[in-house]
Design an enzyme around this catalytic site. Structure first.
Site, PDB file in Angstrom:
ATOM      1  N   SER A 191      30.811  28.000  29.807  1.00 50.20           N
ATOM      2  CA  SER A 191      30.168  27.653  28.920  1.00 50.20           C
ATOM      3  C   SER A 191      29.248  28.666  28.424  1.00 50.20           C
ATOM      4  CB  SER A 191      29.104  25.900  29.315  1.00 50.20           C
ATOM      5  OG  SER A 191      27.819  26.542  30.163  1.00 50.20           O
ATOM      6  N   ASP A 192      27.809  28.709  27.246  1.00 52.91           N
ATOM      7  CA  ASP A 192      27.050  29.950  27.051  1.00 52.91           C
ATOM      8  C   ASP A 192      25.739  29.077  28.253  1.00 52.91           C
ATOM      9  OD1 ASP A 192      25.630  31.700  26.571  1.00 52.91           O
ATOM     10  OD2 ASP A 192      25.430  31.408  24.799  1.00 52.91           O
ATOM     11  N   TYR A 193      24.874  29.470  28.792  1.00 61.04           N
ATOM     12  CA  TYR A 193      23.706  29.018  29.289  1.00 61.04           C
ATOM     13  C   TYR A 193      22.810  27.648  28.921  1.00 61.04           C
ATOM     14  CZ  TYR A 193      19.684  31.303  32.208  1.00 61.04           C
ATOM     15  OH  TYR A 193      18.593  31.474  33.498  1.00 61.04           O
ATOM     16  N   THR A 194      23.129  27.376  30.020  1.00 59.67           N
ATOM     17  CA  THR A 194      22.757  25.959  29.406  1.00 59.67           C
ATOM     18  C   THR A 194      23.211  25.147  28.583  1.00 59.67           C
ATOM     19  OG1 THR A 194      20.637  26.368  28.769  1.00 59.67           O
ATOM     20  CG2 THR A 194      20.714  25.610  30.720  1.00 59.67           C
ATOM     21  N   SER A 195      24.676  25.260  27.550  1.00 60.81           N
ATOM     22  CA  SER A 195      24.860  24.731  26.546  1.00 60.81           C
ATOM     23  C   SER A 195      25.513  23.827  25.795  1.00 60.81           C
ATOM     24  CB  SER A 195      26.057  25.776  25.539  1.00 60.81           C
ATOM     25  OG  SER A 195      27.083  26.450  25.781  1.00 60.81           O
TER      26      SER A 195
END
Ligand code: BGC
Length: 756
Positions: free
Chosen positions: A280-284
């Site tokens: 995932s992207d950062y905290t996505s």
């Protein structure tokens, strides 16, 4: 004999590949048989201990979680010593001794910084771009890392979006070539050398189409446009064997990419055959709560079921997956598949054979920021610069006389590296003032004045400085600064004005609604132009800027982007003509913000406007032409090139025949130089509306003054294909125009009929 040997070699390679796969499968299956559910979920957890990373959430209790086997990978730390410490906890203290994978944002270089990706793409030189990625991989692995969060291949047609700086511009064909080159540069042939990293193509998908150019904003796009214009670079990375994919922050058809099963499973794995893992992207994952599709457990289950394997920082997988399994919201197979893919990546990187493979303390001193990497950075940077205007051959500069070097970006090492250069040390970069001193020689007198602050607008300054001070406010007043600059200019034969954006005025969360040179610097530029001395504007920018006034009043404009560690030297090489500029822009420069999105491969519409003046009831504006200020593919040289006519070997073809298009390019100027010859194809009538033209090839020619070369393009039905309404990639018989030229606007054209 030879003919028989080749299939035999291929067969052996294939069998060897199968045997290797079988070995890996057996190893991973054996390991997974020993793993508890918690340990499997732990592999899906990617954490960051903080430091040079984005986002407001930093993982807690990292050491303890590694010990517990609750961490699969780590990002945000560098240096073999530090990385080794973390790896030792995993290998010595976790129950199954599973090594960690170590990632980082290695975007345009690691310690030796190359131009920002948008600048790099302007070189149209895939060999150089591959080399930049390969050097980055060497430096990153010397620093203990084995996973790069790059290439970023998001197509962008909106210069307001700050992250346009991180990609390769607006065209999918060029974007795909660059995506492939970057993956090859990072990963090498395989990971057999400890000098290669696993690449991570991002941000999957369509992140560059955020509405209004505002970062993280909604994306809404039809499938045909998606397949034709936005997906090809991601697909090219997958075809090149990219090891991992990062999901994007945006939604697609109302479902955030991170939880989008159509995207991550149906398209990526089933249609494209992707075998690696998705992070995932950062905290996505947890951001899907804000998107409005459920609480942490719901969104985490949604992500895992969609085909997402690794959770970056949100810890939604770690904290909710067990419960979701018990409640039937995810399956054991989904957990196993994700865990297996991550373990396979670790296996491929050789971490099970030697978890310390990338942690050789002797490498940094020998391999990081060396004379060779700096020389490469200087050469590559020179190729990325774009000459936008050069009236009366203002450039190149003479190595005699007095130069007034003016502007807030002239004596700034800090701003040379550009966005996303987390491991770059700006104190080691070369400012323009230093570069000019290095290159000019002893017969040039240089007078320097700052002339203006990058911006005087206190709100903009505060926001752009969110990550540290890049825009300094001088103790002197704006008027005093300008007066000093004008006084310096009075002593000079030529003025070089180093103006534009601070590095952090582009990049993540750095969208702008006005993409001009900030007012403080515009005032300075106007005062400099008023002196009547020739002015060379050296532009620092992470996006196309609106330069309508500048184009009208300044005789020479050189776009330097943010050219990296060797920026100052490379710019000086170009200013003094040691390197004749050859870059071509890969994103259209709008005349004003209201034209956005403006891009070359647009549709004709039912009321096309062709002409100079406004026409009522045509698709045009009352106040501005339709054309951008500088079109896609545009860029000048110190020499001039002329193009002959397009010659075709046939004007009527059938089925799988091959068309050869030839054009003669001549260097009609005084300098030797390189030209990027571009091939566009136009398909004016089809079962659905097509763009007015699409880039389908490009070739570089290097010509001495007076020299001509024939440039040949081979065109097959592959170049005619497009996605039709059923999303089939096919070509349709009919008339086509083959256009060849120096940019998307200035082309010579020839017509051909192609029947089935
Ligand atoms: C960015 C990614 C980056 C990640 C890790 C995110 O905010 O969107 O491009 O790789 O942070 O630093």
């Amino acid at each position: 004999m030879k003919k028989r040997l080749l299939p035999a070699i291929l067969l052996m390679a294939c069998l060897y590949g199968h045997a290797q796969d079988a070995k890996m499968n057996a190893f991973v299956a054996n390991l997974m048989a020993k793993m508890t559910l918690d340990e499997k979920i732990g592999q899906l957890n990617l954490v960051t201990p903080g430091g040079a990373v984005t986002g407001s959430v930093v993982s807690q209790g990292v050491d303890e979680n590694i010990r517990k086997g609750a961490v699969g990978g780590l990002f945000g730390i560098t240096g073999p010593e530090k990385v080794r410490k973390a790896q030792e906890i995993a290998v010595n203290n976790s129950r199954l001794h599973i090594p960690l994978i170590f990632g980082l944002d290695v975007i345009h270089g690691h310690r030796t910084i190359f131009p920002i990706p948008l600048g790099l793409s302007c070189s149209w030189d895939t060999a150089l771009i591959r080399k930049s990625a390969s050097i980055a991989a060497t430096e990153a692995t010397a620093d203990g890392l084995n996973w790069a969060f790059s290439p970023m291949v998001d197509i962008a047609r909106d210069a307001r979006w700050g992250r346009i700086s991180e990609g390769s511009g607006e065209d999918p064909f060029l974007g795909a070539q660059i995506a492939k080159a970057m993956v090859q540069g990072y990963q090498g042939k395989d990971y057999s050398s400890a000098h290669n990293v696993m690449a991570c193509v991002k941000h999957f998908a369509l992140y560059g189409a955020a509405e209004a150019g505002r970062d993280y904003n909604t994306v809404d796009m039809g499938r045909v446009k998606m397949y034709e214009y936005y997906l090809p670079p991601y697909k090219a990375a997958v075809d090149a064997g990219v090891g991992s994919v990062m999901s994007s922050f945006n939604e697609i058809d109302g479902v955030p990419a991170t939880g989008n099963k159509w995207l991550l499973t149906d398209l990526l794995r089933k249609q494209w055959g992707f075998k690696g893992f998705v992070v995932s992207d950062y905290t996505s994952i947890s951001e899907m709560i804000n998107h409005g599709i459920g609480d942490l457990q719901t969104v985490s289950a949604r992500a895992l079921s969609a085909g997402l394997d690794m959770d970056m920082v949100a810890e939604g997988f770690l904290s909710t997956t067990k419960k979701s399994l018990a409640e039937g919201k995810v399956t054991q197979k989904q957990i196993d598949d994700a865990c297996r893919r991550i373990l396979e990546a670790k296996y491929a990187l050789g971490l099970f054979t030697d978890p310390y493979r990338y942690m050789d303390d002797t490498r940094p001193a020998k391999e990081i920021l060396t004379a060779d990497t700096r020389a490469a950075a200087r050469g590559i940077a020179a190729h990325s610069l774009v000459l936008l205007k050069n009236d009366q051959q203002t450039l190149p500069l003479q190595k005699t006389g007095t130069i007034a070097l003016v502007g807030p970006l002239a004596d700034s090492r800090r701003n040379m590296l550009g966005t996303w250069s987390v491991s770059g040390d700006y104190t080691k970069s070369v400012s323009l003032l230093e570069g000019i001193k290095n290159v000019a020689g002893s017969n040039v007198n240089i007078v320097y004045a700052k002339g203006a602050n990058i911006a005087d607008d206190s709100m903009l300054v505060k926001r752009a400085n969110a990550l540290g001070v890049e825009i300094e406010t001088d103790a002197k007043s704006p008027a005093e600064l300008i007066n000093e600059a004008v006084a310096a200019a009075a002593k000079a034969d030529v003025i070089v004005a180093a103006l534009g954006e601070a590095a952090d005025m582009t990049g993540e969360a750095s969208s702008r609604s006005d993409i001009n040179i900030p007012e403080s610097q515009e005032n300075l530029l106007k005062a400099l132009v008023q002196t009547g001395k020739p002015v060379v504007l050296v532009l620092f920018n992470g996006r196309p800027l609106t330069l309508t006034w500048e184009d009208k009043h300044v005789p020479a404009i050189l776009d330097a982007w943010f050219a990296g560690t060797e920026a100052g030297n490379a710019i000086a090489d170009v200013l003094f003509g040691s390197y004749n500029p050859s870059g071509k822009i890969t994103a259209s420069f709008p005349r004003n913000v209201g034209q956005i999105p403006v891009y070359y491969n647009h549709k004709n519409t039912g009321r096309p406007f062709h002409g100079e003046d406004f026409a009522k009831f045509k698709s045009d504006y009352l106040d501005v032409p339709n054309e951008p200020l500088y079109p896609f593919g545009y860029g000048l040289s110190y020499t001039s090139f002329s193009y002959g006519e397009v010659k075709l070997n046939k004007t009527a073809l059938k089925g799988n025949e091959t068309l050869t298009a030839t054009i003669i390019v001549t260097n009609t100027g005084k300098y030797a130089g390189e030209e990027t010859v571009q091939l566009y194809i136009s398909d004016p009538v089809a079962s659905l509306t097509r763009a007015v033209e699409d880039l389908k090839g490009f070739k570089k020619v290097y010509l001495q003054p007076g020299e001509s070369k024939e440039v040949v393009f081979t065109i097959t039905t592959n170049e005619l294909k497009f996605y039709n309404s059923n999303l089939q990639y096919d070509w349709e018989a009919g008339q086509f125009f083959v256009r060849i030229g120096s940019n998307s606007r200035d082309v010579k054209s020839a017509e051909v009929l192609w029947s089935k």
